[in-house]
Design a protein around this motif. Structure first.
Motif, PDB file in Angstrom:
ATOM      1  N   GLU A  70      -7.065  -2.881  -3.453  1.00 22.23           N
ATOM      2  CA  GLU A  70      -6.945  -4.037  -4.351  1.00 22.23           C
ATOM      3  C   GLU A  70      -6.069  -5.123  -3.716  1.00 22.23           C
ATOM      4  OE1 GLU A  70      -5.975  -2.685  -8.279  1.00 22.23           O
ATOM      5  OE2 GLU A  70      -5.558  -4.753  -8.948  1.00 22.23           O
ATOM      6  N   VAL A  71      -5.052  -4.699  -2.972  1.00 22.00           N
ATOM      7  CA  VAL A  71      -4.159  -5.644  -2.286  1.00 22.00           C
ATOM      8  C   VAL A  71      -4.946  -6.462  -1.259  1.00 22.00           C
ATOM      9  CG1 VAL A  71      -2.125  -5.824  -0.803  1.00 22.00           C
ATOM     10  CG2 VAL A  71      -2.196  -4.087  -2.624  1.00 22.00           C
ATOM     11  N   LEU A  72      -5.814  -5.793  -0.522  1.00 27.14           N
ATOM     12  CA  LEU A  72      -6.630  -6.486   0.479  1.00 27.14           C
ATOM     13  C   LEU A  72      -7.582  -7.470  -0.195  1.00 27.14           C
ATOM     14  CD1 LEU A  72      -7.384  -3.385   2.719  1.00 27.14           C
ATOM     15  CD2 LEU A  72      -5.974  -5.359   3.367  1.00 27.14           C
ATOM     16  N   ARG A  73      -8.183  -7.022  -1.286  1.00 24.43           N
ATOM     17  CA  ARG A  73      -9.122  -7.889  -2.009  1.00 24.43           C
ATOM     18  C   ARG A  73      -8.408  -9.158  -2.472  1.00 24.43           C
ATOM     19  NH1 ARG A  73     -11.066  -3.707  -5.595  1.00 24.43           N
ATOM     20  NH2 ARG A  73     -10.229  -4.863  -7.368  1.00 24.43           N
ATOM     21  N   ALA A  74      -7.163  -9.005  -2.864  1.00 26.08           N
ATOM     22  CA  ALA A  74      -6.430 -10.161  -3.396  1.00 26.08           C
ATOM     23  C   ALA A  74      -5.905 -11.078  -2.298  1.00 26.08           C
ATOM     24  CB  ALA A  74      -5.271  -9.676  -4.275  1.00 26.08           C
ATOM     25  N   ALA A  86       4.452  -8.272  -0.461  1.00 21.95           N
ATOM     26  CA  ALA A  86       5.008  -7.828  -1.745  1.00 21.95           C
ATOM     27  C   ALA A  86       4.024  -6.894  -2.453  1.00 21.95           C
ATOM     28  CB  ALA A  86       5.323  -9.036  -2.628  1.00 21.95           C
ATOM     29  N   ALA A  87       2.743  -7.251  -2.420  1.00 21.00           N
ATOM     30  CA  ALA A  87       1.745  -6.429  -3.109  1.00 21.00           C
ATOM     31  C   ALA A  87       1.598  -5.073  -2.435  1.00 21.00           C
ATOM     32  CB  ALA A  87       0.401  -7.160  -3.146  1.00 21.00           C
ATOM     33  N   ALA A  88       1.655  -5.060  -1.093  1.00 26.53           N
ATOM     34  CA  ALA A  88       1.562  -3.789  -0.373  1.00 26.53           C
ATOM     35  C   ALA A  88       2.760  -2.905  -0.710  1.00 26.53           C
ATOM     36  CB  ALA A  88       1.479  -4.039   1.133  1.00 26.53           C
ATOM     37  N   VAL A 119       3.368  -1.952   5.432  1.00 23.89           N
ATOM     38  CA  VAL A 119       2.543  -2.779   6.322  1.00 23.89           C
ATOM     39  C   VAL A 119       3.474  -3.503   7.286  1.00 23.89           C
ATOM     40  CG1 VAL A 119       0.641  -3.082   4.689  1.00 23.89           C
ATOM     41  CG2 VAL A 119       2.514  -4.747   4.726  1.00 23.89           C
ATOM     42  N   THR A 120       2.999  -3.722   8.509  1.00 26.64           N
ATOM     43  CA  THR A 120       3.822  -4.312   9.555  1.00 26.64           C
ATOM     44  C   THR A 120       3.050  -5.435  10.236  1.00 26.64           C
ATOM     45  OG1 THR A 120       4.799  -2.145   9.980  1.00 26.64           O
ATOM     46  CG2 THR A 120       5.107  -3.829  11.680  1.00 26.64           C
ATOM     47  N   ARG A 121       3.737  -6.557  10.390  1.00 28.59           N
ATOM     48  CA  ARG A 121       3.128  -7.680  11.112  1.00 28.59           C
ATOM     49  C   ARG A 121       3.202  -7.394  12.598  1.00 28.59           C
ATOM     50  NH1 ARG A 121       3.998 -13.858   9.339  1.00 28.59           N
ATOM     51  NH2 ARG A 121       2.947 -14.872  11.089  1.00 28.59           N
ATOM     52  N   ILE A 122       2.084  -7.426  13.280  1.00 26.19           N
ATOM     53  CA  ILE A 122       2.054  -7.019  14.693  1.00 26.19           C
ATOM     54  C   ILE A 122       1.629  -8.135  15.633  1.00 26.19           C
ATOM     55  CG2 ILE A 122       1.589  -4.591  14.136  1.00 26.19           C
ATOM     56  CD1 ILE A 122      -1.385  -5.205  15.037  1.00 26.19           C
ATOM     57  N   ALA A 168      -1.975 -14.172  10.408  1.00 27.24           N
ATOM     58  CA  ALA A 168      -1.085 -13.096  10.852  1.00 27.24           C
ATOM     59  C   ALA A 168      -1.862 -11.794  10.845  1.00 27.24           C
ATOM     60  CB  ALA A 168       0.112 -12.993   9.916  1.00 27.24           C
ATOM     61  N   LEU A 169      -1.563 -10.931  11.836  1.00 28.64           N
ATOM     62  CA  LEU A 169      -2.193  -9.616  11.927  1.00 28.64           C
ATOM     63  C   LEU A 169      -1.235  -8.557  11.426  1.00 28.64           C
ATOM     64  CD1 LEU A 169      -4.006  -9.306  15.363  1.00 28.64           C
ATOM     65  CD2 LEU A 169      -5.002  -8.943  13.086  1.00 28.64           C
ATOM     66  N   TYR A 170      -1.733  -7.714  10.537  1.00 33.12           N
ATOM     67  CA  TYR A 170      -0.928  -6.619   9.999  1.00 33.12           C
ATOM     68  C   TYR A 170      -1.650  -5.287  10.229  1.00 33.12           C
ATOM     69  CZ  TYR A 170       2.109  -9.767   7.283  1.00 33.12           C
ATOM     70  OH  TYR A 170       3.019 -10.713   6.888  1.00 33.12           O
ATOM     71  N   VAL A 171      -0.871  -4.216  10.339  1.00 37.64           N
ATOM     72  CA  VAL A 171      -1.441  -2.875  10.207  1.00 37.64           C
ATOM     73  C   VAL A 171      -0.634  -2.106   9.177  1.00 37.64           C
ATOM     74  CG1 VAL A 171      -2.398  -2.693  12.552  1.00 37.64           C
ATOM     75  CG2 VAL A 171      -0.059  -1.914  12.099  1.00 37.64           C
ATOM     76  N   SER A 172      -1.301  -1.135   8.563  1.00 36.75           N
ATOM     77  CA  SER A 172      -0.616  -0.241   7.627  1.00 36.75           C
ATOM     78  C   SER A 172      -0.055   0.955   8.391  1.00 36.75           C
ATOM     79  CB  SER A 172      -1.588   0.232   6.543  1.00 36.75           C
ATOM     80  OG  SER A 172      -2.642   0.975   7.136  1.00 36.75           O
ATOM     81  N   GLY A 173       0.915   1.628   7.795  1.00 34.58           N
ATOM     82  CA  GLY A 173       1.418   2.906   8.313  1.00 34.58           C
ATOM     83  C   GLY A 173       1.940   2.829   9.731  1.00 34.58           C
ATOM     84  N   THR A 174       1.671   3.877  10.499  1.00 34.67           N
ATOM     85  CA  THR A 174       2.081   3.946  11.905  1.00 34.67           C
ATOM     86  C   THR A 174       0.872   4.299  12.752  1.00 34.67           C
ATOM     87  OG1 THR A 174       2.691   6.272  11.637  1.00 34.67           O
ATOM     88  CG2 THR A 174       4.448   4.643  11.335  1.00 34.67           C
ATOM     89  N   LEU A 175       0.937   3.939  14.030  1.00 36.18           N
ATOM     90  CA  LEU A 175      -0.218   4.112  14.916  1.00 36.18           C
ATOM     91  C   LEU A 175       0.011   5.233  15.927  1.00 36.18           C
ATOM     92  CD1 LEU A 175      -1.138   0.376  15.723  1.00 36.18           C
ATOM     93  CD2 LEU A 175      -1.966   1.841  13.858  1.00 36.18           C
ATOM     94  N   GLY A 176      -1.057   5.890  16.317  1.00 33.74           N
ATOM     95  CA  GLY A 176      -1.020   6.834  17.429  1.00 33.74           C
ATOM     96  C   GLY A 176      -0.717   8.270  17.064  1.00 33.74           C
ATOM     97  N   ASP A 177      -0.287   8.504  15.828  1.00 28.15           N
ATOM     98  CA  ASP A 177       0.129   9.863  15.464  1.00 28.15           C
ATOM     99  C   ASP A 177      -1.013  10.868  15.577  1.00 28.15           C
ATOM    100  OD1 ASP A 177       2.794   9.111  14.768  1.00 28.15           O
ATOM    101  OD2 ASP A 177       1.999   8.259  12.913  1.00 28.15           O
TER     102      ASP A 177
END
Lengths: 340, 340
Positions: free
Chosen positions: A215-219, A296-298, A305-308, A164-173
């Motif tokens: 740390e969330v990414l590392r895990a 959950a960790a994020a 984080v949003t699944r895109i 699954a692909l995720y991004v953090s926050g919002t894009l384009g701002d």
């Protein structure tokens, strides 16, 4: 440093370093008070160092009349963003500061305030560097150094089909914010409120690297990178490096209220969302089994984080609209050396 | 990389990095082929890292029409020189390359050849970096990372009264070389032979950092630094940092045959020797008891070192002539921010 008189110029390199920069290095003994040729770093036992350098230049990455505190913040933030994406904890940075002339004391004091604010926000300390006169524009080349437990740096080239692909926050701002800064009438044309415009401009001026996600990414992440040159281009790089493709649903891309309103007024601003730079959000590929724990960790780290979309086995990278058709976009991201 | 066609420009960032830079990173696994956001470095057990960044800018540190291979060499050499002075063994470097336009392929190939030559000469490998367009001049910000056994970095601030002062190699050649490059008639006016002029110019174009002296300094030096801004200025910095003074005998300063001949024709060129930059030799303070061992070890490493004076307990830094009078010199070294 506060209360420097306006308009008076720095007297020399030793003054610049001793007055404005040495206090920023006080928290790191290996900086030796910026009085030696080099800094010395004792790595934590069992750790590896994660390193990145990415300069910012006036007229390219910021505007000459930006607040010096914002310029300083951005110079550090764009590099710390890479550390966060790799799961690394920021430790120190070196700064090569190239100035077109001896700076004014009040400008330099503001610049140092921005460095200090970024240091506190990201947990990083000045360790060394150099100051120079340049015949060109103001340029700040920061090298950041972070740490990960040995063998645990999160790679870009490790995405697998089915992730699954995720991004953090919002894009384009940030791209919208830059456009707003360059065109004083744009906010009105797009129907943006003052707060919405300020939000977008703030995202351009003070990017917020996702240190809390390291740390969330590392895990939980299989692969990750930060978004600095636009989603399409950076996702293309992750896919090429990993030997995979990706399918992204445009309707799932996370947008701020400001960006939603801008899109409603001008649908072509979708380019800001998928093909412009300066987001400094995280793109991560998460194995299906890890998605729930990652989310959950994020949330626990306080980062949305949003699944895109997902990683595919073909080599194609597609952003699909609600009808399942690929978005048509002229520009696919920021490249310093490609003709526009 | 050889055989690139003349005049054709690089097509994009990925081409520039993939074609010209990635081969230079092949020797360091932590560079991840320059395909990730960051490099990762596993420090050797028991070691500390020594870090330095010092950019070179066109029109300041080199001339725009210098051979790109020389520019690349110099960008690495000026930083490796600092590592050598600290007793550190070079390991990796990061490079932030800011180019005013998409470079031509043959220019970039020559530039990469210079990087490669410096890598081989100094035992250092490209680990990462960034390329950017700049509205200003060509600028190359190198960050070097070396290693020392923990706690063994040679400091600048540790000189003690009574220590003997040494320099490596000869002084002033690079400043003379730059003057020769800027004034085609100067060699004749100074009566320099072709070989002598070529020697001085070569010292300007291709500084030779004293990597071979690193281990010798670690074993025998009380304090050391490299000479980049001129003997007077840099010695002043060592003394100020150490809370001591120094007395240097002008007649003991090591000179090349070219410099001797230039001085015979024009005594004011003594400024090149004591107050000009770009020597990239080592200045070291050696305790009296260690002098003999230091000299023997330097000879064993194949590096000429010359005793030029001693550290004193007063705060004064003096260069004395044969009559014991202080040399009168207008400029005391290179400062990017002081009026000339």
């Amino acid at each position: 440093v506060g209360g420097e008189p306006a308009g008076i110029r720095i007297e020399g390199e030793d003054d610049l370093v001793g007055t404005f920069l040495a206090p920023l290095a006080a928290g790191f003994p290996g900086a030796l008070g910026l009085k030696d040729d080099c800094a010395v770093l004792a790595p934590s036992p069992g750790s590896e160092l994660v390193l990145k350098t990415d300069p910012v230049v006036s007229g390219v990455h910021f505007l000459p009349d930006d607040d010096p505190a914002d310029i300083a913040w951005k110079a550090i933030a764009v590099n710390v963003s890479d550390l966060a994406a790799k799961g690394a904890t920021p430790r120190i940075y070196l700064m090569a500061l190239s100035l077109p002339e001896a700076p004014k004391r009040d400008w330099m004091a503001r610049f140092a305030e921005g460095l200090d604010a970024a240091q506190r926000a990201f947990g990083i300390v000045l360790a060394g560097g150099d100051t120079d006169r340049t015949p060109g524009q103001l340029s700040i080349a920061i090298t950041v150094i972070g740490e990960v437990p040995a063998g645990r740096m999160v790679r870009r080239a490790a995405a697998e089909a089915g992730d699954a692909l995720y991004v953090s926050g919002t894009l384009g701002d940030a791209a919208l914010g830059l456009a707003l800064r360059l065109d004083g009438a744009l906010a009105a044309r797009l129907g943006l409120g003052i707060d919405e415009a300020a939000h977008a401009i703030g995202r351009y001026l003070r990017p917020a690297p996702r240190v809390a996600l390291a740390e969330v990414l590392r895990a939980h992440a299989r692969a990750a990178m930060d978004l600095s040159d636009g989603l399409m281009k950076d996702l293309g790089r992750m896919c090429r490096a990993s030997g995979v493709g990706a399918r992204v649903m445009a309707g799932d891309l996370p947008l701020s209220p400001a960006m939603r309103r801008a899109l409603a007024a001008d649908a072509t601003r979708m380019r800001d969302v998928v093909a412009a730079g300066d987001d400094y959000e995280i793109l991560a590929a998460i194995s299906p089994a890890a998605c729930r724990a990652f989310e959950a960790a994020a949330a626990g780290a306080g980062v949305a984080v949003t699944r895109i979309g997902q990683i595919t086995s073909d080599g194609e990278v597609r952003v699909l609209d609600a009808q399942g058709e690929p978005l048509a976009l002229q520009r696919t991201g920021w490249d310093h050396f490609q003709p526009r």
